[in-house]
Design an enzyme around this catalytic site. Structure first.
Site, short mmCIF file in Angstrom:
data_model
loop_
_atom_site.label_atom_id
_atom_site.label_comp_id
_atom_site.label_asym_id
_atom_site.label_seq_id
_atom_site.Cartn_x
_atom_site.Cartn_y
_atom_site.Cartn_z
CB CYS A 11 4.32 6.19 -5.64
SG CYS A 11 2.92 5.26 -6.28
CG HIS A 12 5.09 2.01 -8.31
ND1 HIS A 12 3.88 2.62 -8.07
CD2 HIS A 12 4.84 0.69 -8.45
CE1 HIS A 12 2.93 1.70 -8.08
NE2 HIS A 12 3.48 0.53 -8.29
CB ALA A 13 10.24 6.74 -6.62
CD1 TRP A 40 10.60 -1.92 -7.70
CD2 TRP A 40 9.34 -0.99 -9.29
NE1 TRP A 40 9.53 -2.74 -7.92
CE2 TRP A 40 8.74 -2.19 -8.89
CE3 TRP A 40 8.74 -0.21 -10.28
CZ2 TRP A 40 7.55 -2.66 -9.45
CZ3 TRP A 40 7.56 -0.68 -10.83
CH2 TRP A 40 6.98 -1.89 -10.42
#
Length: 181
Positions: A106-108, A110
């Site tokens: 997912c957003h990991a 970043w």
């Protein structure tokens, strides 16, 4: 097989922590929750508070060399907090430097961007990260799961909770290889 799960004190997407955790347990592995603070972390179901989880180790004492792999669960806030903590970013980078597999959903990614480990790699994520990944020198693809075997470390990524079954199967394959089994 010892697997580190890195999560900030607040903001981890609960299912992106618990489903990979369960996959490690079902493979007779030993998952360990690492965070930037000791105590408990607060998980979320999207924007709503969910359960809390006990931290096993702080990033100050945790060492990549003690683990066979790393899981970075998502949630919007979790990787945003982690990427602003130099110790957490260093912990992630240490896995790459040691050639150990890293799984991010997912957003990991970043946190991966902040660690400077995206350049030359192909990965997937939540769609809103595609520009960040491209700007960091990576190639973004819209796939359920992407395994990038670029040296020195294998990177396994997925887009969202709906991809968890494929994500867990892919990272467990890579973690078993790293653990010698």
């Amino acid at each position: 097989m010892r697997i580190a799960f890195l999560a900030a004190p607040e903001g981890v997407e609960q299912v992106e922590l618990t489903e990979p955790w369960r996959a490690v347990l079902e493979a007779a592995g030993a998952p360990r929750l690492v965070s930037t603070k000791t105590g408990r972390i607060q998980a979320y179901h999207h924007l709503d508070k969910a359960d809390t989880f006990a931290v096993d180790e702080d990033v100050v004492t945790a060492r990549a060399g003690d683990f066979d792999g790393l899981v970075l669960p998502g949630g919007v806030a979790n990787p945003d907090f982690l990427r602003t903590d130099e110790r957490a970013v260093s912990f992630v980078k240490d896995f790459f430097d040691a050639g150990k597999p890293v799984a991010a959903i997912c957003h990991a990614p970043w946190t991966l961007v902040e660690a400077g480990v995206v350049r030359g790699r192909t990965l997937t994520s939540w769609p809103s990260l595609r520009t960040d990944i491209r700007n960091a020198g990576g190639t973004w693809v819209d796939e359920e799961v992407k395994v990038c075997t670029c040296a020195p470390a294998t990177l396994i990524t997925s887009r969202k909770p709906a991809d968890l079954k494929a994500f867990c199967a892919a990272f467990m394959t890579e973690f078993r290889k790293a653990a010698g089994g």
